[in-house]
Scaffold this active site. Structure first.
Site, mmCIF file in Angstrom:
data_model
loop_
_atom_site.group_PDB
_atom_site.id
_atom_site.type_symbol
_atom_site.label_atom_id
_atom_site.label_comp_id
_atom_site.label_asym_id
_atom_site.label_seq_id
_atom_site.Cartn_x
_atom_site.Cartn_y
_atom_site.Cartn_z
ATOM 1 N N HIS A 170 40.887 19.988 33.031
ATOM 2 C CA HIS A 170 42.036 20.795 32.617
ATOM 3 C C HIS A 170 43.011 20.875 33.788
ATOM 4 C CE1 HIS A 170 44.389 24.167 31.082
ATOM 5 N NE2 HIS A 170 43.946 23.787 29.905
ATOM 6 N N ASP A 209 38.084 22.279 23.948
ATOM 7 C CA ASP A 209 37.939 21.295 22.881
ATOM 8 C C ASP A 209 36.539 20.703 22.799
ATOM 9 O OD1 ASP A 209 40.567 21.387 21.886
ATOM 10 O OD2 ASP A 209 41.258 20.297 23.651
#
Ligand code: CMC
Length: 428
Positions: free
Chosen positions: A305, A362
């Site tokens: 991320h 996710d």
């Protein structure tokens, strides 16, 4: 006492003020930089650039903190419902019981879609991706629900319409893609229950609403509801800065979310896990080695991320939700075992440790969505429904900002110097 940084350039020293956020984060205010020095900053990917001052969401990527309007996402996921979190994000405070009831009624009142829009769905080729359809349909809403002249009322109505109709549009597109009759929203059902009912109810097998599954869906949406200045939210703010209508700005956000490095990752995770199962018999080692190979563009989907350099707090909740949903439905998903194994291998691997790569939201969300019966190609649509309150809140904040300006970054030009035009027949 205001703080400054000193910039020495040529013979001169410039003082640039430091802006301090409410959680102590600091930024150099460079708004007069070009005017005073002739310089601009260069920051591809904007990893060091703050595009706005915002009171909506706080994230600390090093400590794994995420709060909406000051409230930790863990508390909201446990105790709130999606419509309440939506109200919080857009209005800045949690609603009273009366306000929440009024908001729910308003959402119900605006949940139908103009019947003529159904023919639009029929005209898309069968293989169209639902995100492309959603983006087009959100823009099309503008033509069916045109402008009101009073700005405040226009905004409030448009916000409610979008929040309610996006859910109907998503469910409708699914039904039409399967050649089934659409199911209309029911005023007696909650936002989440209504969505599941519109997706899965049919005359042969009426859908049985299970409140635990509705809760899981609420958790999924709450975890996706905002994430400060991510790619799609920045897109909404940027497109909105041209003073385009809200439908168009949100449609641009949907398009930005579609990408596999952003919202499309939830679909990409399931595709990756399926491939590991089918091609490698569930053995994760080849995928891990490929992800580390600099000559191979493959990346482990659902890991890494831009902001979180530790475990994504949303991934932790999603993992727990995943276990709860599978237990409740009494099903096993072989992809969950592969996912857990992959996570275990990655968390011990020096490449991923050194690069601070942890599971993101996710990674487990696709398995939850699969268990709820959502088809893989609709995963990112589910993310879009969840992110809508964040997009709206961020857009509204930018509209209300007295210093609101057209977003217009600059560049450093690296092309050819001035050249003369050569007529076509004289070119070599
Ligand atoms: N697998 C393998 N290596 C990775 C991965 C990954 N998933 N993510 C980053 N890296 C490596 C990358 O190769 C680079 O290595 P090096 O410095 O040795 O060249 C380093 O880590 C930094 O990568 P980056 O691309 O510069 O980092 P970024 O901040 O631009 O990327 C990211 C963030 C999310 C795009 C990236 O981690 C990624 O592609 N992840 C997979 C896609 C994914 O899961 N996206 C969902 C993000 S969460 C939902 C959302 O907010 O949209």
């Amino acid at each position: 006492m205001p703080e400054y940084v000193k910039l020495i350039y040529g013979e001169k020293t410039y003082e640039l003020p430091i802006v301090v956020g409410s959680e102590g984060e600091k930024a150099i205010d460079i708004s007069t930089l070009r005017q005073t020095t002739g310089l601009i900053t260069l920051d591809p990917g904007f990893g060091n650039t703050g595009s706005c001052v915002s009171s909506i969401t706080f994230m600390n990527g090093e400590k794994g903190i995420l709060r909406y309007r000051g409230i930790p996402v863990e508390q909201l996921a446990e105790h709130s419902i999606f419509t309440e979190t939506t109200y919080l994000l857009i209005n800045g405070v949690l609603p009273t019981r009366k306000q929440l009831n009024a908001f729910s009624i308003l959402l119900n009142d605006n949940s139908l879609i103009h019947e003529d829009m159904q023919s639009f769905f029929q005209s898309f080729p069968r293989a169209s991706h639902p995100m492309g359809i959603l983006s087009s349909m959100v823009t099309a809403l503008r033509s069916f629900y045109p402008e009101i002249k009073i700005f405040e009322e226009e905004i409030n109505l448009t916000v409610t319409r979008l929040l309610s109709k996006i859910r109907t549009l998503a469910a409708m597109s699914y039904k039409i893609s399967r050649g089934h009759k659409v199911v209309y929203p029911r005023p007696d059902l909650s936002y989440g229950a209504n969505f599941l009912n519109m997706m899965f109810d049919n005359p042969v097998k009426p859908y049985q609403i299970d409140e635990d599954l509705v809760k899981a869906l609420n958790v999924f949406w709450i975890l996706h509801a905002d994430h400060e200045q991510n790619c799609s939210t920045s897109t909404v703010r940027m497109v909105g800065s041209g003073r385009v209508n809200l439908y168009a700005a949100i449609s641009a956000g949907v398009a930005a979310l579609w990408g596999p490095l952003h919202g499309g990752a939830n679909q990409a995770v399931i595709e990756m896990l399926t491939k590991i199962r089918e091609e490698d018999g569930g053995n994760v080692n080849r995928a891990v080695e490929r992800a580390k190979d600099k000559n191979d563009p493959f990346r482990l989907m659902g890991f890494g991320h831009r902001v979180y350099k530790t475990y994504d707090p949303r991934a932790r909740i999603m993992k727990r939700t995943c276990d709860l949903v599978l237990e409740k439905l009494n099903i096993t998903d072989p992809l969950l075992d592969i996912a857990k194994n992959l996570e275990a291998v990655v968390l011990k691997d020096s490449y991923f440790i050194e690069h601070n790569l942890y599971p993101n939201v996710d990674f487990y969300s696709g398995i939850v969505l699969r268990a709820l019966g959502i088809p893989t190609n609709m995963f990112t649509v589910m993310f879009a429904i969840g992110r809508l309150p964040g997009w709206i809140a961020q857009w509204k904040e930018s509209v209300d900002d007295p210093d609101w300006r057209l977003s217009r970054p600059r560049q450093i030009y690296a092309g050819p110097p001035s050249l003369n035009y050569v007529p076509v027949d004289e070119r070599q």
